[in-house]
Design a protein around this motif. Sequence first.
Motif, PDB file in Angstrom:
ATOM      1  N   THR A  96      -5.106   0.830  -2.300  1.00  0.00           N
ATOM      2  CA  THR A  96      -4.201   0.077  -3.175  1.00  0.00           C
ATOM      3  C   THR A  96      -4.198  -1.396  -2.820  1.00  0.00           C
ATOM      4  N   ASP A  97      -3.770  -2.188  -3.791  1.00  0.00           N
ATOM      5  CA  ASP A  97      -3.290  -3.529  -3.471  1.00  0.00           C
ATOM      6  C   ASP A  97      -1.772  -3.482  -3.613  1.00  0.00           C
ATOM      7  N   ALA A  98      -1.122  -4.607  -3.758  1.00  0.00           N
ATOM      8  CA  ALA A  98       0.344  -4.625  -3.771  1.00  0.00           C
ATOM      9  C   ALA A  98       0.943  -4.081  -5.060  1.00  0.00           C
ATOM     10  N   GLN A  99       0.130  -3.914  -6.121  1.00  0.00           N
ATOM     11  CA  GLN A  99       0.689  -3.523  -7.417  1.00  0.00           C
ATOM     12  C   GLN A  99       0.051  -2.305  -8.055  1.00  0.00           C
ATOM     13  N   MET A 100      -1.067  -1.824  -7.517  1.00  0.00           N
ATOM     14  CA  MET A 100      -1.758  -0.748  -8.219  1.00  0.00           C
ATOM     15  C   MET A 100      -2.683   0.030  -7.290  1.00  0.00           C
ATOM     16  N   THR A 101      -2.982   1.242  -7.703  1.00  0.00           N
ATOM     17  CA  THR A 101      -4.015   1.999  -7.012  1.00  0.00           C
ATOM     18  C   THR A 101      -5.378   1.449  -7.420  1.00  0.00           C
ATOM     19  N   LEU A 102      -6.292   1.444  -6.466  1.00  0.00           N
ATOM     20  CA  LEU A 102      -7.655   0.976  -6.728  1.00  0.00           C
ATOM     21  C   LEU A 102      -8.667   2.110  -6.635  1.00  0.00           C
ATOM     22  N   GLY A 103      -8.307   3.140  -5.871  1.00  0.00           N
ATOM     23  CA  GLY A 103      -9.179   4.286  -5.727  1.00  0.00           C
ATOM     24  C   GLY A 103      -8.414   5.461  -5.163  1.00  0.00           C
ATOM     25  N   VAL A 104      -8.757   6.657  -5.636  1.00  0.00           N
ATOM     26  CA  VAL A 104      -8.077   7.869  -5.203  1.00  0.00           C
ATOM     27  C   VAL A 104      -9.123   8.905  -4.826  1.00  0.00           C
ATOM     28  N   GLY A 105      -9.033   9.417  -3.612  1.00  0.00           N
ATOM     29  CA  GLY A 105      -9.886  10.512  -3.165  1.00  0.00           C
ATOM     30  C   GLY A 105      -9.035  11.731  -2.907  1.00  0.00           C
ATOM     31  N   ALA A 106      -9.304  12.832  -3.610  1.00  0.00           N
ATOM     32  CA  ALA A 106      -8.402  13.985  -3.569  1.00  0.00           C
ATOM     33  C   ALA A 106      -9.150  15.283  -3.308  1.00  0.00           C
ATOM     34  N   GLY A 107      -8.501  16.150  -2.541  1.00  0.00           N
ATOM     35  CA  GLY A 107      -8.925  17.541  -2.437  1.00  0.00           C
ATOM     36  C   GLY A 107     -10.256  17.794  -1.776  1.00  0.00           C
ATOM     37  N   GLN A 108     -10.731  16.882  -0.958  1.00  0.00           N
ATOM     38  CA  GLN A 108     -12.015  17.086  -0.286  1.00  0.00           C
ATOM     39  C   GLN A 108     -11.830  17.881   1.007  1.00  0.00           C
ATOM     40  N   MET A 109     -12.907  18.507   1.436  1.00  0.00           N
ATOM     41  CA  MET A 109     -12.830  19.369   2.613  1.00  0.00           C
ATOM     42  C   MET A 109     -12.827  18.579   3.910  1.00  0.00           C
ATOM     43  N   ASN A 110     -13.201  17.285   3.862  1.00  0.00           N
ATOM     44  CA  ASN A 110     -13.062  16.447   5.051  1.00  0.00           C
ATOM     45  C   ASN A 110     -12.514  15.090   4.628  1.00  0.00           C
ATOM     46  N   ARG A 111     -11.826  14.459   5.543  1.00  0.00           N
ATOM     47  CA  ARG A 111     -11.081  13.245   5.216  1.00  0.00           C
ATOM     48  C   ARG A 111     -11.996  12.075   4.890  1.00  0.00           C
ATOM     49  N   ALA A 139     -12.603   7.399  -2.714  1.00  0.00           N
ATOM     50  CA  ALA A 139     -11.615   6.378  -3.059  1.00  0.00           C
ATOM     51  C   ALA A 139     -12.194   4.975  -2.947  1.00  0.00           C
ATOM     52  N   LEU A 140     -12.983   4.735  -1.909  1.00  0.00           N
ATOM     53  CA  LEU A 140     -13.546   3.400  -1.693  1.00  0.00           C
ATOM     54  C   LEU A 140     -14.647   3.094  -2.699  1.00  0.00           C
ATOM     55  N   GLU A 141     -15.402   4.102  -3.065  1.00  0.00           N
ATOM     56  CA  GLU A 141     -16.440   3.889  -4.095  1.00  0.00           C
ATOM     57  C   GLU A 141     -15.790   3.527  -5.427  1.00  0.00           C
ATOM     58  N   GLN A 142     -14.696   4.204  -5.739  1.00  0.00           N
ATOM     59  CA  GLN A 142     -13.982   3.893  -6.980  1.00  0.00           C
ATOM     60  C   GLN A 142     -13.401   2.485  -6.936  1.00  0.00           C
ATOM     61  N   ALA A 143     -12.871   2.095  -5.787  1.00  0.00           N
ATOM     62  CA  ALA A 143     -12.294   0.755  -5.656  1.00  0.00           C
ATOM     63  C   ALA A 143     -13.360  -0.326  -5.737  1.00  0.00           C
ATOM     64  N   GLY A 144     -14.559  -0.039  -5.243  1.00  0.00           N
ATOM     65  CA  GLY A 144     -15.650  -1.009  -5.307  1.00  0.00           C
ATOM     66  C   GLY A 144     -15.313  -2.292  -4.578  1.00  0.00           C
ATOM     67  N   SER A 145     -15.608  -3.395  -5.202  1.00  0.00           N
ATOM     68  CA  SER A 145     -15.385  -4.700  -4.567  1.00  0.00           C
ATOM     69  C   SER A 145     -13.906  -5.000  -4.375  1.00  0.00           C
ATOM     70  N   LYS A 146     -13.034  -4.315  -5.148  1.00  0.00           N
ATOM     71  CA  LYS A 146     -11.596  -4.544  -5.004  1.00  0.00           C
ATOM     72  C   LYS A 146     -11.062  -4.024  -3.672  1.00  0.00           C
ATOM     73  N   ALA A 147     -11.869  -3.222  -2.969  1.00  0.00           N
ATOM     74  CA  ALA A 147     -11.424  -2.719  -1.670  1.00  0.00           C
ATOM     75  C   ALA A 147     -11.314  -3.835  -0.633  1.00  0.00           C
ATOM     76  N   LYS A 148     -12.008  -4.941  -0.851  1.00  0.00           N
ATOM     77  CA  LYS A 148     -11.950  -6.050   0.102  1.00  0.00           C
ATOM     78  C   LYS A 148     -10.547  -6.649   0.120  1.00  0.00           C
ATOM     79  N   GLY A 149      -9.908  -6.593   1.273  1.00  0.00           N
ATOM     80  CA  GLY A 149      -8.546  -7.093   1.412  1.00  0.00           C
ATOM     81  C   GLY A 149      -7.471  -6.112   0.990  1.00  0.00           C
ATOM     82  N   ALA A 150      -7.873  -4.880   0.635  1.00  0.00           N
ATOM     83  CA  ALA A 150      -6.915  -3.877   0.160  1.00  0.00           C
ATOM     84  C   ALA A 150      -6.419  -3.014   1.319  1.00  0.00           C
ATOM     85  N   ALA A 151      -5.482  -2.119   0.986  1.00  0.00           N
ATOM     86  CA  ALA A 151      -4.911  -1.197   1.972  1.00  0.00           C
ATOM     87  C   ALA A 151      -5.383   0.220   1.691  1.00  0.00           C
ATOM     88  N   LEU A 152      -5.395   1.049   2.736  1.00  0.00           N
ATOM     89  CA  LEU A 152      -5.800   2.452   2.599  1.00  0.00           C
ATOM     90  C   LEU A 152      -4.706   3.323   3.188  1.00  0.00           C
TER      91      LEU A 152
END
Length: 508
Positions: free
Chosen positions: A417-432, A439-452
Amino acid sequence: MTKRALISVSNKEGILEFAKELVALDYEILSTGGTKKMLQDNNVPVTAVDEVTKFPEILDGRVKTLNPFIHGGLLGKFDEPSHQAQMNEHGIEPIEIVCVNLYPFVETISKPDVTWDDAIENIDIGGPTMLRSAAKNHQYVTVIVDSSDYAKVLAELKGQGATTLETRKRLAAKVFRHTAAYDSYISNYLTEEEFPENLTMTYELKQTLRYGENPHQKAAFYQKRLASDFSLAYATQLHGKELSYNNIQDGNAALQIVKEFDIPAAVAVKHMNPCGVGTGASIEEAFDKAYEADPTSIFGGIIALNREVDVATAEKLSGIFLEIIIAPSFTEEALAILTQKKNIRLMTINCAQQNQDKLKVVSVEGGLLVQEDDTFGLAEADVKVVTDREPTEEEWEALKLGWAVVKHVKSNAIVVTDAQMTLGVGAGQMNRVGSAKIALEQAGSKAKGAALASDAFFPMSDTVETAAAAGITAIIQPGGSIKDQDSIDKANEYGIAMVFTGVRHFKH
């Protein structure tokens, strides 16, 4: 032999007409209390129960029908010689029809100012006893607890002089369901144990569904009385097709997330996981953020909003294929825009009442799993910054958003996420780390400076390594792994601020 019907109802809907029809069919009406008075006031001939029992009502009406002259008439077998002999010996006459509904216990305890004494006084004793007696003897006795059955009973009485055994059996089963539900409400009201030796729950049929998760599965939607209005079971549908099984599941998931926010928020859900969550100064801005989070997955999704839908937001919503939009309200102009789409379901919900069921119940083969609801928020957590660097103010806002959302994502769960929205969601996988990569692939370049945010601890430092490679600068997780220090060291190596909450949020 005189045919007799005993009528004593708290819900008097339709009872006057029913009683008049019975009198026209030569039934003697027995009655008590307010029902007797209402019938008498409307010139329906009535015999008071105390005339039959030869004993007055006592204890403020607590005892009036608990008498052999009533229950002998209900339980005696009409074609059993020994029963008939005993009834004749004691002057007991059979009762062919029983029409009873019960003191309004649920309605009473629903009142915000109800007292314990009021609740106890509205526990019906005589009514359930008569119903159970008549239902047990349904081979001979017709027992009615629901006004919707009056017409069916009268039709059979007029057409063939008696009800069919099939009808009497169906009505008896309905009675036992009714009294079981009634007792369930009482036992739950009186029970103080969190996990009692027997767990009884009552749900009422809201609607049958076209099918379940798949077209070959039958399904229905039941609602719980005394539940929160903040529920699809008590939502108002303004427009669109009937809800499906999957709609209800997804809609419920969206509501559980949107209730996390006091500020304007929009939640988009697919398959019970959020594909986009946004917040903003207005509901339009919040929706813009939710849409931007994943403009692909939102297609065919469910949207939950916690503010009124205005024209500007409606115009944007109408440009996307959506299954459901749930909101506190819609302006008239917004409704005019959205109702142009024939099938979209538009639902309103009372956001002001968000009382939760304390216990969550999940069915498993042969049983139920019961647990406390996960209402634990960041405000209650023992939050600790475990790295050399503390989060910036903006990173804190992103971490709070991520932590609010991740607990509603299927485990293993990672949310970027950033301060206002989700950028990527990873759900239901067998390993963390697998969830993190999604989630990071979905966020792409927006992951830079974001929170996890992670719903559970990192068993090793590989998730931190993966996050750092994508540009994540802040992480929130429960902590608690024997290898926590490895993750802390890795975060320090990359200058990532990491926060431990001490609380896990698995969702299976």
